[in-house]
Enzyme design. Structure first.
Site, short mmCIF file in Angstrom:
data_model
loop_
_atom_site.label_atom_id
_atom_site.label_comp_id
_atom_site.label_asym_id
_atom_site.label_seq_id
_atom_site.Cartn_x
_atom_site.Cartn_y
_atom_site.Cartn_z
CG PHE A 29 -0.13 0.43 2.77
CD1 PHE A 29 -0.30 1.83 2.93
CD2 PHE A 29 0.47 -0.46 3.21
CE1 PHE A 29 0.78 1.92 4.29
CE2 PHE A 29 0.90 -0.43 5.06
CZ PHE A 29 1.10 1.08 5.08
CE LYS A 64 -3.01 -8.06 -3.98
NZ LYS A 64 -3.49 -7.74 -2.82
CD GLU A 78 -5.41 -7.16 0.48
OE1 GLU A 78 -4.60 -6.22 -0.92
OE2 GLU A 78 -6.08 -7.01 1.56
CB SER A 130 4.85 -7.41 5.37
OG SER A 130 3.76 -8.25 4.94
CB CYS A 152 10.71 -1.25 2.45
SG CYS A 152 11.53 -0.17 1.30
CD GLU A 158 7.90 -2.72 8.27
OE1 GLU A 158 7.76 -4.44 8.27
OE2 GLU A 158 9.14 -2.39 7.43
#
Ligand code: NAD
Length: 477
Positions: free
Chosen positions: A150, A174, A177, A227, A282, A376
């Protein structure tokens, strides 16, 4: 709903999914519902794969110099649509407009690199004995899938789309969402640039769709960014199905600060690194390791952090759940004895009371075993661990299981080299808080931040998106 219901994009058309499962797309800026996204099932994926397979038969045979022409036009369309795309990213992801715009600028740089592929992928030929030559040719892999997170709705898809397609593959994207809207806009621009139907497809969905991608016999390669837990699952499952896989995971990046570092420059870098995109990068700084007496620098880092104002020059985090999780980490560290120097909990932005904001947070006196030091957090939170010397600093950095980025701040060339050489991370900065490689250099971490061989962008990605054909020809009788 501000926008119409999101669809899939298959074979050059926006098509509804064969599913009753949907998810509201919520703007984290103010909690409003932007749209609704379908959570597609196996039939949607089958359709997209079959169209991508058909498209591959033609697209893979188009000369690379012709394929890049589409992307020259596409780059200009990204420039033309920069404001509209940035605004859409801001709305669905919650980052600031300038951060969203920087994403499009990076997407353009990634597209420019793909346009250099004709120069990068020439094969080799050698007359190995009289009248006999050996040659190599770079061939596309086939139908590839790109599964994305995301936090960068445009940049991360552009890590894969231009290179994979210019190299002759066809793709199923993909999207995450929770941010599906930017990708659909990107599909429209690729179409406008002249990309043939079926070469690029979008199937929206969640976990079950990712699992179907890993299992689908018509998909030849899978790239994943997200992740570490999910990266592991995708790597193991798609590899078990004999696909080529590269899976980039999460991160816990350490900045090692020495007392001789330029104080103002270091403070500005550290604060920007931990708070940019609300800490949801990240490559964000998560731990500052202060070596020796760095009191003067820590004071300046706090002063810089206090200039970062939620809703002004700091965007929201992605969801209510993310805000709650981040605040729990801060409270947990406080309970364990750490000192909160700058506190970003319980922030409310005027006029955006339903948005998900966390202010910049600096936590001092953190010890290496605390969850804020090891896990994280993915929010604008910096844990400060104080150590006596550089070897102790490196021991803390090396002990963390991730290995995306690390950085050192010092004015000593020798110390910079020693720390950069011994940090266990794939991307290392000297006096740079977010050491993202620029094209043609490749992006990719080490350890639990990446599963698979090679990197996902830049020159290294060519190996992932292609296979070599070796020819051995006798040209004369
Ligand atoms: P995520 O792992 O939750 O989701 C990534 C993708 O996997 C999404 O498309 C999602 O639909 C899918 N997914 C989620 N759970 C799944 C499951 N159980 N099984 C199969 N698929 C699943 O990641 P996110 O929250 O969207 O993004 C944030 C994470 O991404 C952070 O950990 C961040 O460090 C990481 N990230 C890494 C890089 C990198 O280059 N290493 C870059 C960007 C983001």
């Amino acid at each position: 709903m501000k926008y119409p219901e999101a669809s899939n994009y298959i074979n050059g058309a926006y098509v509804p999914a064969n599913t009753n499962r949907t998810l509201d797309v919520i703007s984290p800026l103010d909690g409003t519902i932007l749209s609704r996204v379908p959570l597609s099932g196996p039939a949607d994926l089958d359709d997209a794969v079959s169209k991508a397979q058909q498209a591959f038969l033609k697209w893979s045979k188009v000369p690379v110099k012709e394929r890049v022409q589409v992307f020259y036009r596409y780059k200009m369309l990204l420039e033309k649509n920069m404001t509209a795309l940035s605004e859409l990213i801001r709305e669905e992801n919650g980052k600031t407009f300038d951060e969203a715009k920087a994403e499009i600028e990076k997407s353009i740089e990634l597209t420019e690199f793909a346009c250099s592929m004709p120069q990068m992928v020439c094969g080799e030929t050698l007359e190995v004995s009289r009248g006999v030559e050996c040659r190599t040719e770079v061939c596309p892999v086939g139908v590839v899938a790109s599964i994305v997170p995301f936090n960068f709705p445009s940049m991360v898809p552009h890590w894969t789309i231009p290179n994979a397609l210019v190299l002759g593959n066809t793709m199923i994207l993909k999207p995450s969402e929770v941010v599906p809207l930017s990708a659909l806009k990107i599909a429209g621009l690729l179409e406008e640039a002249g990309l043939p139907p079926g070469v690029f497809n979008i199937v929206n969905g969640d976990r079950s769709l990712v699992e179907a991608i890993c299992d689908h016999p018509g998909i030849d390669a899978v790239s994943f960014v997200g992740s570490t837990n999910v990266a592991r699952i995708v790597y193991a499952r798609a590899s078990a199905n004999f696909k080529r896989v590269l899976a980039l995971g999460g991160a816990k990046n350490h900045l090692i600060v020495l007392p001789d570092a330029n104080p103002q420059m270091t403070a500005a870098n550290v604060a920007a690194s931990m708070s940019g995109c609300a800490g949801q990068r990240c490559m964000a700084a998560s731990v500052m390791i202060a070596v020796g007496d760095c009191e003067h620098i820590i004071g300046l880092v706090c002063a810089e952090a206090k200039k970062i104002i939620p809703g002004v020059n700091l965007g929201s985090v992605i969801s209510a759940a993310a805000k709650e999780k981040i605040e729990k980490y801060i409270t947990g560290a406080e309970k364990q004895g750490a000192r909160i120097l700058v506190d970003g909990r319980n922030v409310v932005v005027d006029g955006k009371e339903n948005g998900f904001y966390v202010g910049p947070t600096i936590i001092d006196q953190v010890t290496p075993g605390m969850p804020v030091a090891t896990e994280e957090i993915f929010g604008p939170v910096l844990a400060i661990i104080r150590v006596k010397n550089t070897d102790e600093a490196l021991a803390v950095e090396n002990a963390n299981p991730y290995g995306n980025a690390a950085a050192v701040f010092t004015q000593s060339g020798g110390m910079a080299k020693y720390i950069a050489d011994n940090a266990s991370a794939g991307m290392v900065g000297v006096n740079i808080g977010v050491p993202v490689p620029r094209e043609p250099f490749s992006f990719g971490g080490w350890n639990d931040s990446k599963f698979g061989v090679g990197d996902l962008t830049g020159k290294s990605s060519i190996h992932f998106w292609t296979k070599l054909k070796k020819g051995h020809n006798q040209m004369e009788p």
